[in-house]
Motif scaffolding. Structure first.
Motif, PDB file in Angstrom:
ATOM      1  N   HIS B 134       0.658  -1.492  -0.397  1.00  0.00           N
ATOM      2  CA  HIS B 134       0.074  -0.261  -0.120  1.00  0.00           C
ATOM      3  C   HIS B 134       1.156   1.177   0.084  1.00  0.00           C
ATOM      4  CE1 HIS B 134      -0.360  -0.126   4.614  1.00  0.00           C
ATOM      5  NE2 HIS B 134       1.022  -0.273   4.605  1.00  0.00           N
ATOM      6  N   ASP B 171      -3.834  -1.953   8.607  1.00  0.00           N
ATOM      7  CA  ASP B 171      -2.043  -2.632   8.611  1.00  0.00           C
ATOM      8  C   ASP B 171      -1.293  -1.457   9.735  1.00  0.00           C
ATOM      9  OD1 ASP B 171       0.633  -3.337   6.840  1.00  0.00           O
ATOM     10  OD2 ASP B 171       0.823  -1.510   7.647  1.00  0.00           O
ATOM     11  N   ALA B 172      -0.827  -1.484  10.720  1.00  0.00           N
ATOM     12  CA  ALA B 172      -0.275  -0.977  11.101  1.00  0.00           C
ATOM     13  C   ALA B 172       0.070   0.599  10.563  1.00  0.00           C
ATOM     14  CB  ALA B 172       0.809  -1.230  12.078  1.00  0.00           C
ATOM     15  N   HIS B 173       0.541   0.649   9.327  1.00  0.00           N
ATOM     16  CA  HIS B 173       0.800   2.074   8.647  1.00  0.00           C
ATOM     17  C   HIS B 173      -0.088   2.639   8.045  1.00  0.00           C
ATOM     18  CE1 HIS B 173       4.503  -0.355   9.449  1.00  0.00           C
ATOM     19  NE2 HIS B 173       4.915   0.873   9.307  1.00  0.00           N
ATOM     20  N   ASP B 260       0.848  -6.088  11.303  1.00  0.00           N
ATOM     21  CA  ASP B 260       2.280  -5.402  12.307  1.00  0.00           C
ATOM     22  C   ASP B 260       2.018  -4.616  13.286  1.00  0.00           C
ATOM     23  OD1 ASP B 260       1.439  -3.649  10.430  1.00  0.00           O
ATOM     24  OD2 ASP B 260       2.672  -3.398   9.162  1.00  0.00           O
ATOM     25  N   GLY B 302       1.886  -5.957   5.165  1.00  0.00           N
ATOM     26  CA  GLY B 302       3.259  -5.670   6.499  1.00  0.00           C
ATOM     27  C   GLY B 302       3.450  -7.198   7.500  1.00  0.00           C
ATOM     28  N   TYR B 304       5.821  -8.130  10.232  1.00  0.00           N
ATOM     29  CA  TYR B 304       7.439  -8.718  10.594  1.00  0.00           C
ATOM     30  C   TYR B 304       8.475  -9.142  11.183  1.00  0.00           C
ATOM     31  CZ  TYR B 304       6.363  -4.944   7.461  1.00  0.00           C
ATOM     32  OH  TYR B 304       6.118  -4.150   6.220  1.00  0.00           O
TER      33      TYR B 304
HETATM   34 ZN   LIG Z   1       2.491  -1.953   7.400  1.00  0.00          ZN
END
Ligand SMILES: [Zn+2]
Ligand SMILES: [Zn+2]
Lengths: 215, 387
Positions: B134, B171-173, B260, B302, B304
């Motif tokens: 993204h 996503d965390a971002h 994430d 994401g 990780y």
């Molecule tokens: Zn992310």
């Protein structure tokens, strides 16, 4: 940063004999809040705000305009003399003016001629740029001893990892004046390696932390 | 929700999207997930669909000619690496690697295949765990993402099917690349739930980012405080999605499932458990049937902690797309045996988190309150419409 790099150069102006109704219309149409009043030589002789216009026409709140008041010239309600700034003034200086006096807008004048205008909003936008949040980046805050060369020493860590710095700010560390907080926005999504590098150094990463939000 | 058959898009070539051995983005997670589903007998062989590499003309729906050319020749030419910096290539985040054009185009092909499976009525739902990149921008790689498969697929749907698309990103971002691609488009509504950009990359995704021009009111951002936990995350996610779906009434949902936000993830500061990776798909699943006749495409993203978090979370996603019922209890011991030697941590033994490394958050009340205020700002726009 200079005022010339943050100001708007297309300025909507009026002359002293223009009617208040014209000012009202210009403010509405252009979604602006201030109009400098100039003479034939483009010298600034006054300024009016949306507030001045509103005050001039008491019935405006009812949206029925006081026709007579609105036909007066703008010179009757303008603020004069006007505080102006120069294109080569600095962002810090106008921030201080905005803070000290209750203006939200400053005409920019060079050789007595109006060349631009800057509002509080333009200044805040510039400050946002200075904090670096306009490019994709991560933020880390580092507690460092307040000594000569410390910024260069910390910067070397980023250079070694080939990470670009988008912005850097230096804050006092409130608990102990022998330290400073450096706030970096760095252009990476993966600050893990750099955080590890700092673990073995005299510099301490202080954010984000479970205990202390720093917000 | 019977007949929830779900296409699983997969090729070994997803693994070719690899920057280096020690780079945090590693597509071996997709293989480990597929394997886990197979050991659990939850992935019928006939549901596995092999994608083709996406054509250049599809990719150019979002990306500029110059950028595509740069990606193509980056691994070959003698051009100095500094020439590629302006495209975000050759940096620590997105280093140049051999075959990167083909590898990137294959991930895009996976997402396009997922769209085709759903829109040609072969399957109501489709999953491409190789996609969800993204952060890709029209002329720039960013945050491990070269081509933005989600944006390319949305563009493809808009141009060929004229459906109204809802994109939701957990996503965390912040889903900045997808948001930017449709910022002025009223037929694509982008919704992102993420950790606030205060510290976390990319820094955008504030509540006041709502779209521009005709697209104003079709972008929604939910920046959650660092250390947000399950309860606050889920209550915000469910309430907001319900209101946004009722407001936008899309024809199809594309969801990005970066995982994430988990407390073990090394790159972010959200503090969620496996629980949210069951509840998020369950909720989207129900909404897809309520509003879109089931038309739902889910993507990876994401994630990780590739051993302890990703395979479990993404297996749950597929399981829930199939039958709305997550796995519980013990994980396949054969899977553990097979993959333990690849991993640098001890693999989990149960579907639920053991919470061994879960840190108690001392400020839960304040965080929940701040998040609640944030939601009110973002949803104010819709709520004002209905007054
Ligand atoms: Zn992310
Ligand atoms: Zn279904």
């Amino acid at each position: 940063m200079f005022v010339k790099d943050m100001m708007k150069t297309e300025v909507i102006t009026l002359q002293a004999e223009a009617k208040i109704s014209e000012a009202y219309q210009l403010l509405q149409e252009n979604h602006i809040r201030h109009i400098p009043i100039i003479d034939n030589n483009k010298q600034v002789i006054g300024i009016i705000s949306d507030r001045d216009v509103r005050d001039a026409s008491p019935s405006i709140l009812d949206e029925v305009y006081n026709e007579e008041a609105l036909s007066f010239p703008v010179s009757s309600i303008m603020t004069t003399p006007v505080t102006t700034i120069h294109p080569y003034d600095y962002v810090e200086e106008i921030a201080a003016i905005f803070y000290d006096r209750e203006f939200a807008c400053l005409p920019v004048v060079k050789n007595n001629i109006l060349v631009g205008i800057i509002t509080e909003k333009d200044m805040l936008y510039t400050l946002i740029q200075l904090t670096g949040t306009h490019v994709p980046s991560s933020q880390i805050e580092i507690k460092v001893p307040d000594r000569i060369g410390v910024l260069a020493d910390v910067s070397a860590f980023f250079k070694r990892r080939k990470i670009k710095v988008a912005s850097v700010l230096i804050y006092p560390y409130l608990e102990d004046s022998n330290y400073k907080i450096l706030v970096f926005r760095i252009q990476t999504m993966n600050p893990m390696n750099i955080m590890d590098d700092f673990k073995d150094s005299e510099f301490e990463i202080v954010s984000p932390s479970l205990e202390n939000p720093h917000e | 929700m019977s007949n929830c058959n779900t296409a699983f898009i997969y090729t070994e070539a997803f693994k070719d999207y690899k920057f280096s051995d020690d780079h945090p983005f590693n597509q071996i997670r997709v293989s480990a997930t597929k394997d886990l589903l197979e050991y659990e007998k939850a992935l019928p062989a006939s549901n596995i669909i092999f994608p083709k590499q996406a054509s250049e003309s599809l990719i150019s729906g979002i990306h500029t000619k110059n950028y595509i050319e740069a990606v193509k020749r980056a691994d070959q030419s003698d051009t100095p690496i500094s020439e590629y910096y302006k495209y975000g290539l050759g940096t620590e985040d997105t280093p140049i690697f051999r075959g990167m054009y083909e590898a990137s185009a294959t991930l895009v092909g996976g997402t396009i295949e997922a769209v085709n499976q759903v829109l040609n009525h072969h399957y109501p739902h489709a999953l491409n765990l190789g996609g969800g990149l993204h952060h890709g921008f029209p002329e720039k790689a960013s945050g491990f993402c070269i081509f933005n498969d989600a944006a390319i697929a949305i563009k493809y749907i808009r141009e060929n099917y004229n459906l109204r698309v809802l994109y939701v990103d957990t996503d965390a971002h912040h889903g900045d690349g997808v948001q930017a691609s449709f910022y002025d488009d009223p037929n694509v509504c982008t919704v992102s739930f993420h950790e606030t950009g205060r510290y976390l990359y990319p820094g955008t995704g504030n509540t006041n980012e709502r779209g521009v021009k005709k697209g104003f009111g079709y972008t929604f951002n939910f920046p959650l405080d660092a250390f947000t936990e399950d309860e606050s995350f889920l209550s915000i996610f469910k309430t907001s999605m319900d209101e946004i779906m009722d407001y936008f009434r899309p024809d199809i949902i594309i969801s990005q499932h970066g995982v994430d936000a988990h407390y073990l993830d090394p790159l972010t500061h959200l503090h969620a458990t496996m629980n949210i990776f069951e509840e998020i798909p369950k909720h989207i699943h129900a909404l897809s049937h309520q509003y879109c006749e089931g038309k739902w495409i889910a993507l990876g993203g994401g994630g990780y902690d590739i051993w302890r978090v990703v395979p479990r979370a993404w297996s749950q996603l597929y399981k829930i797309m199939q039958d709305s019922t997550p796995f519980t209890g013990n994980l396949s011991s054969e899977w553990q045996k097979k993959w333990q030697s690849h991993a640098n941590v001890v693999l989990p033994t149960t579907w639920e988190d053991d919470l061994a490394h879960y840190k108690k958050i001392p400020r839960t009340v304040e965080i929940t309150e701040k998040n609640q205020r944030m939601v009110e700002q973002t949803l104010q726009f819709i709520r004002n419409l209905s007054i």
